[in-house]
Design a protein around this motif. Structure first.
Motif, PDB file in Angstrom:
ATOM      1  N   UNK A   1     -26.276  33.194 -32.194  1.00 54.44           N
ATOM      2  CA  UNK A   1     -26.400  32.317 -31.023  1.00 54.44           C
ATOM      3  C   UNK A   1     -27.108  31.021 -31.393  1.00 54.44           C
ATOM      4  N   UNK A   2     -28.158  31.128 -32.199  1.00 55.22           N
ATOM      5  CA  UNK A   2     -28.891  29.935 -32.633  1.00 55.22           C
ATOM      6  C   UNK A   2     -27.986  28.983 -33.420  1.00 55.22           C
ATOM      7  N   UNK A   3     -27.214  29.526 -34.341  1.00 55.68           N
ATOM      8  CA  UNK A   3     -26.315  28.706 -35.149  1.00 55.68           C
ATOM      9  C   UNK A   3     -25.296  27.994 -34.265  1.00 55.68           C
ATOM     10  N   UNK A   4     -24.769  28.707 -33.264  1.00 53.14           N
ATOM     11  CA  UNK A   4     -23.798  28.104 -32.351  1.00 53.14           C
ATOM     12  C   UNK A   4     -24.418  26.946 -31.575  1.00 53.14           C
ATOM     13  N   UNK A   5     -25.678  27.094 -31.169  1.00 52.73           N
ATOM     14  CA  UNK A   5     -26.345  26.045 -30.398  1.00 52.73           C
ATOM     15  C   UNK A   5     -26.644  24.805 -31.233  1.00 52.73           C
ATOM     16  N   UNK A   6     -26.775  24.983 -32.542  1.00 54.21           N
ATOM     17  CA  UNK A   6     -27.075  23.836 -33.390  1.00 54.21           C
ATOM     18  C   UNK A   6     -25.944  22.813 -33.399  1.00 54.21           C
ATOM     19  N   UNK A   7     -24.753  23.256 -33.148  1.00 58.72           N
ATOM     20  CA  UNK A   7     -23.623  22.329 -33.092  1.00 58.72           C
ATOM     21  C   UNK A   7     -23.828  21.288 -31.999  1.00 58.72           C
ATOM     22  N   UNK A   8     -24.476  21.694 -30.900  1.00 56.89           N
ATOM     23  CA  UNK A   8     -24.748  20.776 -29.790  1.00 56.89           C
ATOM     24  C   UNK A   8     -25.746  19.695 -30.182  1.00 56.89           C
ATOM     25  N   UNK A   9     -26.506  19.926 -31.249  1.00 57.18           N
ATOM     26  CA  UNK A   9     -27.499  18.938 -31.711  1.00 57.18           C
ATOM     27  C   UNK A   9     -26.964  18.127 -32.895  1.00 57.18           C
ATOM     28  N   UNK A  10     -25.658  18.169 -33.080  1.00 58.64           N
ATOM     29  CA  UNK A  10     -24.998  17.436 -34.172  1.00 58.64           C
ATOM     30  C   UNK A  10     -25.469  17.886 -35.557  1.00 58.64           C
ATOM     31  N   UNK A  11     -25.867  19.153 -35.637  1.00 56.37           N
ATOM     32  CA  UNK A  11     -26.230  19.741 -36.928  1.00 56.37           C
ATOM     33  C   UNK A  11     -24.953  20.248 -37.602  1.00 56.37           C
ATOM     34  N   UNK A  12     -24.725  19.854 -38.831  1.00 52.43           N
ATOM     35  CA  UNK A  12     -23.528  20.301 -39.538  1.00 52.43           C
ATOM     36  C   UNK A  12     -23.711  21.664 -40.189  1.00 52.43           C
ATOM     37  N   UNK A  13     -24.902  21.913 -40.762  1.00 54.55           N
ATOM     38  CA  UNK A  13     -25.124  23.165 -41.491  1.00 54.55           C
ATOM     39  C   UNK A  13     -26.496  23.740 -41.162  1.00 54.55           C
ATOM     40  N   UNK A  14     -26.519  24.999 -40.772  1.00 52.55           N
ATOM     41  CA  UNK A  14     -27.777  25.716 -40.558  1.00 52.55           C
ATOM     42  C   UNK A  14     -28.046  26.607 -41.766  1.00 52.55           C
ATOM     43  N   UNK A  15     -29.193  26.420 -42.381  1.00 50.32           N
ATOM     44  CA  UNK A  15     -29.593  27.205 -43.542  1.00 50.32           C
ATOM     45  C   UNK A  15     -30.500  28.340 -43.067  1.00 50.32           C
TER      46      UNK A  15
END
Length: 353
Positions: free
Chosen positions: A145-159
């Protein structure tokens, strides 16, 4: 050059790989897991190496962990550990407790309603570079869920920095790509260390099933299913693999392909190994295999085959030649032997600047 094209080119290509490891290689993926075969295999060293490489584009990345990571001392072995150094501009997610202990200036972007044992999760952006303890979602569901939400913040890659040896983080259902850390903490004997690492490497590389079957299996969450000769799924009405023996020969009346949604144990492989026909076992992904190497290879020798619904993307293997006990392996020899066994570049990140 993708890592697969460097497979058989030896030490010279390994040095090229080090130079050619670009940020763009990571930005191709929405998420990246760093996992280790054991504690003290160099996950945090690997993470810090990546963070140094991406700091010019840090705003495109987010960072979190499952469990606690970034402590200055190992809480089990009481050995020194490298701390996590977050570059300026990067988003990070950690608990309230560890956010208050950070050694950097940060802008709070969000405080979640989800609570962990260490408080709510804080999403923040580093205004200055500095050190932080990471304690993110408590389970893989929260992580997805966290990774999916990062897309809304214009994050390309979650490490995602994995705590302990959480190989489940590297499941394609959670993260798209992975780095695998191994080393002397797994075994102080180089041949044994290579053997154990190669087993996991082979699991990561298991062949995918055909794409039309992937779409069907994505919807199957539990149970044991037969796959008939036309590729259709048949529910065997077995809630557990422990009930397989009760079906006897009826288990294979639809063909020799089985899909097991749960874990693959020694008992399962031993049972399938002694069947009259060769069995093709389909599983969700490599993280479902909990069997020992001996059971796995015995199943294959009897003509068995294992395929996965989704294959993990292994980007690199790193080594740590130092064990918590103080044992130090020869880094060059370990790297060369591991490289020869895996047929891909392997590197010691502490020796790369």
């Amino acid at each position: 050059m993708p890592i697969s094209q460097l497979a058989d080119c030896g030490l010279a290509c390994w040095r090229i790989f080090v130079r050619m490891f670009e940020v763009a290689d990571i930005l191709k993926y929405r998420s990246l897991a760093i996992v280790g075969l054991e504690k003290n295999t160099g996950k945090t060293e690997c993470l810090n190496y990546i963070l140094r490489r991406v700091k010019g584009k840090a705003r495109k990345f987010a960072l979190t962990s499952v469990g606690i990571d970034g402590e200055s001392r190992d809480q089990v072995c009481q050995t020194p550990k490298p701390e996590i150094e977050v570059p300026e501009g990067m988003v990070f997610v950690t608990s309230e407790k560890h956010f208050l202990e950070k050694r950097l200036v940060a802008e709070v972007l969000d405080i979640s309603e989800e609570r962990t044992a260490l408080g709510r999760l804080v999403t923040a952006r580093a205004i200055t570079a500095g050190k932080v303890l990471l304690s993110g979602p408590a389970d893989t569901g929260g992580l997805k869920l966290l990774i999916a939400r990062m897309k809304e913040r214009n994050i390309q890659t979650t490490i995602v920095d994995g705590a302990l040896s959480r190989l489940s983080l590297a499941s394609p259902a959670v993260t798209e790509a992975m780095f695998l850390a191994t080393g002397a903490a797994v075994s102080g004997n180089i041949p044994e260390l290579v053997r154990k690492t190669k087993f996991v490497y082979e699991l990561i590389g298991l062949e995918e099933v055909e794409s039309e079957l992937q779409d069907v299996l994505d919807c199957v969450e539990q149970g044991v299913w037969a796959i008939d000769r036309e590729g259709k799924m048949v529910d065997l009405h077995l809630p557990s693999i422990f009930m397989l023996e009760k079906m006897g020969t009826d288990l294979f009346r639809y063909g020799n392909r089985l899909f097991v949604a749960g874990a693959v144990s020694d008992k399962l492989l031993q049972y399938l190994k002694v069947q009259k026909q060769s069995v093709e076992l389909v599983i969700r992904d490599f993280t479902r295999v909990f069997a020992k190497p001996e059971s796995y290879y015995a199943f294959l020798r009897k003509g068995g085959r294992i395929r996965v619904v989704h294959r993990s993307r292994l980007l690199a293997v790193t080594i740590n030649p130092v064990a918590p006990s103080g044992l130090v392996l020869d880094s060059d020899r370990l790297r060369d032997v591991m490289q020869e066994a895996l047929k891909l570049p392997v590197y010691d990140v502490k020796r790369i600047k």
